[in-house]
Motif scaffolding. Structure first.
Motif, PDB file in Angstrom:
ATOM      1  N   SER A 161       0.827  -1.192   0.000  1.00 17.59           N
ATOM      2  CA  SER A 161       0.000   0.000   0.000  1.00 17.59           C
ATOM      3  C   SER A 161       0.867   1.248   0.000  1.00 17.59           C
ATOM      4  CB  SER A 161      -0.928   0.018   1.212  1.00 17.59           C
ATOM      5  OG  SER A 161      -0.180   0.271   2.374  1.00 17.59           O
TER       6      SER A 161
ATOM      7  N   LEU B 132       0.647   3.959   1.896  1.00 22.64           N
ATOM      8  CA  LEU B 132       1.059   4.392   3.225  1.00 22.64           C
ATOM      9  C   LEU B 132       2.165   3.508   3.787  1.00 22.64           C
ATOM     10  CD1 LEU B 132      -2.270   5.435   4.956  1.00 22.64           C
ATOM     11  CD2 LEU B 132      -0.427   6.877   4.161  1.00 22.64           C
ATOM     12  N   TYR B 133       2.115   2.209   3.500  1.00 27.44           N
ATOM     13  CA  TYR B 133       3.154   1.322   4.016  1.00 27.44           C
ATOM     14  C   TYR B 133       4.509   1.725   3.461  1.00 27.44           C
ATOM     15  CZ  TYR B 133       5.865  -2.900   4.884  1.00 27.44           C
ATOM     16  OH  TYR B 133       6.833  -3.775   5.281  1.00 27.44           O
TER      17      TYR B 133
ATOM     18  N   ILE C 134       5.394   4.649   2.408  1.00 28.76           N
ATOM     19  CA  ILE C 134       5.782   5.925   3.013  1.00 28.76           C
ATOM     20  C   ILE C 134       6.379   5.703   4.393  1.00 28.76           C
ATOM     21  CG2 ILE C 134       4.871   8.090   3.932  1.00 28.76           C
ATOM     22  CD1 ILE C 134       2.837   8.043   1.649  1.00 28.76           C
ATOM     23  N   LEU C 135       5.698   4.869   5.179  1.00 30.95           N
ATOM     24  CA  LEU C 135       6.175   4.601   6.538  1.00 30.95           C
ATOM     25  C   LEU C 135       7.546   3.940   6.513  1.00 30.95           C
ATOM     26  CD1 LEU C 135       2.891   3.306   8.212  1.00 30.95           C
ATOM     27  CD2 LEU C 135       4.039   5.464   8.651  1.00 30.95           C
TER      28      LEU C 135
ATOM     29  N   CYS D 161       2.141  13.066  10.548  1.00 29.47           N
ATOM     30  CA  CYS D 161       1.603  12.312   9.408  1.00 29.47           C
ATOM     31  C   CYS D 161       2.051  10.852   9.454  1.00 29.47           C
ATOM     32  CB  CYS D 161       2.030  12.961   8.093  1.00 29.47           C
ATOM     33  SG  CYS D 161       1.282  14.580   7.799  1.00 29.47           S
ATOM     34  N   LYS D 162       3.288  10.624   9.870  1.00 32.65           N
ATOM     35  CA  LYS D 162       3.755   9.246   9.999  1.00 32.65           C
ATOM     36  C   LYS D 162       2.950   8.501  11.055  1.00 32.65           C
ATOM     37  CE  LYS D 162       7.812   6.448  11.132  1.00 32.65           C
ATOM     38  NZ  LYS D 162       9.242   6.456  11.516  1.00 32.65           N
TER      39      LYS D 162
ATOM     40  N   SER E 185      -0.546   7.849   9.678  1.00 31.90           N
ATOM     41  CA  SER E 185      -0.496   6.813   8.645  1.00 31.90           C
ATOM     42  C   SER E 185      -0.395   5.427   9.271  1.00 31.90           C
ATOM     43  CB  SER E 185       0.689   7.054   7.713  1.00 31.90           C
ATOM     44  OG  SER E 185       0.574   8.303   7.060  1.00 31.90           O
TER      45      SER E 185
ATOM     46  N   LEU F 253      -3.754   4.506  10.567  1.00 34.33           N
ATOM     47  CA  LEU F 253      -4.675   4.121   9.496  1.00 34.33           C
ATOM     48  C   LEU F 253      -4.413   2.687   9.042  1.00 34.33           C
ATOM     49  CD1 LEU F 253      -6.962   4.923   7.613  1.00 34.33           C
ATOM     50  CD2 LEU F 253      -5.251   5.768   5.993  1.00 34.33           C
ATOM     51  N   VAL F 254      -3.132   2.328   8.900  1.00 32.15           N
ATOM     52  CA  VAL F 254      -2.792   0.949   8.533  1.00 32.15           C
ATOM     53  C   VAL F 254      -3.310  -0.016   9.594  1.00 32.15           C
ATOM     54  CG1 VAL F 254      -0.875  -0.665   8.203  1.00 32.15           C
ATOM     55  CG2 VAL F 254      -0.796   1.590   7.138  1.00 32.15           C
TER      56      VAL F 254
ATOM     57  N   PHE G  56      -2.907  13.559   5.752  1.00 31.81           N
ATOM     58  CA  PHE G  56      -2.508  12.764   4.590  1.00 31.81           C
ATOM     59  C   PHE G  56      -2.147  13.578   3.364  1.00 31.81           C
ATOM     60  CE2 PHE G  56      -5.291  10.058   7.195  1.00 31.81           C
ATOM     61  CZ  PHE G  56      -4.371   9.080   7.520  1.00 31.81           C
TER      62      PHE G  56
ATOM     63  N   ILE H  67       0.754  12.502   0.706  1.00 30.57           N
ATOM     64  CA  ILE H  67       0.311  11.819  -0.514  1.00 30.57           C
ATOM     65  C   ILE H  67      -0.207  12.793  -1.555  1.00 30.57           C
ATOM     66  CG2 ILE H  67      -0.252   9.706   0.729  1.00 30.57           C
ATOM     67  CD1 ILE H  67      -3.187  10.452   0.524  1.00 30.57           C
TER      68      ILE H  67
END
Length: 285
Positions: free
Chosen positions: A19, A21-22, A24-25, A70-71, A74, A77-78, A264, A268
């Protein structure tokens, strides 16, 4: 509700996935760690001091440390989508019903997750010119007043088809922080958070749902399980169940667009949240 309760333990187990977000993290983990943000020094639910007329509530704000906040959001959210995926009752629904439920409740579930993980964040007033500054400027230039929006050099992408880009207001952020403070003051347990999330997730009042009666039954089960848990664990606090339902009512004042713009959009950009939720829902988180 047993199918919701079992997911309390499942959310702690991370699995590989692709994903947005994954990725990004994972990339941010390689960067130098920033100091964790501290919560506000004032008491829970206490509003910031400002203009007595309430004008401070309309001021546009942004995250003080967007990389950190944001991290954290995120990651929540995951974890939230992982929780939803691991609810057996949710998995039995058709995919279009699942997506409809997630699209409508991802923001309240996320804010519940922020409260559960005790995520603190701070905001700063943006450099957006005030209305008075705009009026004075346009009078000097002899032009029509421009529409309100973010300051130059501060790109802000609003939802498609909306009234244009706009940073969250101080009042909207205060509503989020007030909700978090309310949850923290109640010291909500893991099971209580799970039942609250089940109540939010299974909303039978959404237009377009086909399995309305089934979903309504699941929401009723979540509320009943929450009530039984409270009566068993908090026997001396007869008002606790009502207090937890007040928490749910506070979620209605939190706008999903505000959550997207705050946590987000800085990472993103203009990616559509619905597309991202669909990708995450179909991925093995």
């Amino acid at each position: 509700m047993a199918c919701v309760e079992r997911c309390c333990r499942c959310c702690a187990d991370g699995r590989r996935h692709s994903s947005i977000l994954y990725n990004i993290l994972r990339s941010q983990e390689r960067a130098a760690a920033s100091p964790a943000e501290q919560g506000p020094r004032r008491g829970p639910g206490q509003a910031s001091r400002g203009c007595p007329c309430g004008g401070w509530r309309r001021r546009r704000v942004a995250l003080r440390s967007p990389q950190v906040a944001c991290k954290a959001a995120s990651a929540v959210l995951v974890k939230t989508l992982r929780f939803v995926q691991n609810v057996p009752c949710f998995q039995e629904l058709p995919l279009d019903e699942q997506l409809l439920l997630v699209r409508s409740c991802w923001a309240p579930l996320l804010v519940l997750g922020l409260a559960q993980d005790r995520v603190h964040f701070e905001t700063v007033e943006s450099a957006e010119p005030s209305m008075l500054q705009r009026i004075l400027t346009t009078r000097r230039q002899g032009e029509q007043p421009p529409p309100r929006g973010p300051a130059p050099g501060r790109p802000h992408h609003g939802p498609a088809g909306g009234g244009g880009p706009q940073l969250p207001s101080a009042g909207e952020i205060q509503a989020i922080k007030g909700f978090l403070a309310k949850c923290w003051s109640l010291d909500i347990s893991t099971k209580e958070y799970a039942y609250l999330k089940g109540t939010v997730l299974f909303n039978p009042d959404l237009p377009g749902l086909q399995c309305t009666q089934y979903i309504e039954g699941l929401q009723r089960e979540a509320q009943q399980a929450l009530n039984e848990h409270v009566r068993l664990i908090h026997r001396g606090d007869e008002a606790r169940f009502a207090k937890l339902n007040v928490v749910l009512s506070l979620l209605r004042s939190i706008n999903a667009n505000v959550i997207a713009e705050l946590f987000f959009r800085p990472i993103i950009g203009a990616v559509n949240m619905d597309d991202m939720l669909l990708e995450m829902l179909c991925a093995k988180l």
